[in-house]
Design a protein around this motif. Structure first.
Motif, PDB file in Angstrom:
ATOM      1  N   UNK A   8       0.868  -1.182   0.000  1.00 35.41           N
ATOM      2  CA  UNK A   8       0.000   0.000   0.000  1.00 35.41           C
ATOM      3  C   UNK A   8       0.904   1.231   0.000  1.00 35.41           C
ATOM      4  N   UNK A   9       0.749   2.060  -1.005  1.00 39.45           N
ATOM      5  CA  UNK A   9       1.525   3.289  -1.122  1.00 39.45           C
ATOM      6  C   UNK A   9       0.627   4.480  -0.824  1.00 39.45           C
ATOM      7  N   UNK A  10       0.911   5.196   0.262  1.00 36.63           N
ATOM      8  CA  UNK A  10       0.102   6.360   0.596  1.00 36.63           C
ATOM      9  C   UNK A  10       0.311   7.492  -0.415  1.00 36.63           C
ATOM     10  N   UNK A  11      -0.518   8.520  -0.332  1.00 33.74           N
ATOM     11  CA  UNK A  11      -0.474   9.578  -1.351  1.00 33.74           C
ATOM     12  C   UNK A  11       0.759  10.481  -1.320  1.00 33.74           C
ATOM     13  N   UNK A  82      -9.571   7.362  -2.567  1.00 30.28           N
ATOM     14  CA  UNK A  82      -8.490   8.013  -3.296  1.00 30.28           C
ATOM     15  C   UNK A  82      -7.276   8.379  -2.462  1.00 30.28           C
ATOM     16  N   UNK A  83      -7.079   7.696  -1.332  1.00 29.45           N
ATOM     17  CA  UNK A  83      -5.946   7.995  -0.454  1.00 29.45           C
ATOM     18  C   UNK A  83      -4.900   6.893  -0.627  1.00 29.45           C
ATOM     19  N   UNK A  84      -4.147   6.969  -1.704  1.00 31.62           N
ATOM     20  CA  UNK A  84      -3.115   5.985  -1.989  1.00 31.62           C
ATOM     21  C   UNK A  84      -3.610   4.865  -2.892  1.00 31.62           C
ATOM     22  N   UNK A  85      -2.710   3.922  -3.139  1.00 35.65           N
ATOM     23  CA  UNK A  85      -3.023   2.805  -4.024  1.00 35.65           C
ATOM     24  C   UNK A  85      -2.152   1.597  -3.664  1.00 35.65           C
ATOM     25  N   UNK A  86      -2.452   0.479  -4.268  1.00 37.90           N
ATOM     26  CA  UNK A  86      -1.709  -0.757  -4.037  1.00 37.90           C
ATOM     27  C   UNK A  86      -0.901  -1.156  -5.271  1.00 37.90           C
ATOM     28  N   UNK A  87       0.221  -1.804  -4.998  1.00 41.89           N
ATOM     29  CA  UNK A  87       0.958  -2.561  -5.997  1.00 41.89           C
ATOM     30  C   UNK A  87       0.824  -4.016  -5.599  1.00 41.89           C
TER      31      UNK A  87
END
Length: 98
Positions: A8-11, A82-87
């Motif tokens: 999880x990569x925060x914004x 919309x607060x970050x995304x996953x790889x």
């Protein structure tokens, strides 16, 4: 079964230090969601990684062959708002102390 390491990569890199009140609430909901998946056996382990270059979250998933990892991570409250995304990273196998 399929196995994934998810990051999880925060914004922003300083997210942990600069979260707004709304973001703190979403992170609590994120933790609740992750703990629910852990209790259901979908996640084997999860937690934050403190990195001077920018902290992030890691989770290890074990899912059925017919399930889609993005279906789980897209339902995370932080992602939905919309607060970050996953790889997602495929793993050949996953062994754990059981």
């Amino acid at each position: 079964m399929k196995y994934f390491l998810c990051k999880y990569l925060p914004p922003r890199p300083d997210f942990l230090a600069t979260m707004t009140t709304e973001e703190r609430d979403l992170m609590k909901r994120h933790g609740d969601y992750m703990n629910e998946l852990l209790a259901r056996g979908v996640i084997v382990a999860h937690g934050p990684v403190i990195d001077p270059a920018g902290s992030y979250g890691v989770s290890l998933y074990q899912i059925a062959d017919d399930q889609d990892i993005a279906a789980f991570t897209s339902e995370d409250p932080v992602v939905k708002h919309g607060v970050g995304h996953y790889e997602h990273f495929d793993m050949l196998t996953l062994k754990s102390r059981g």
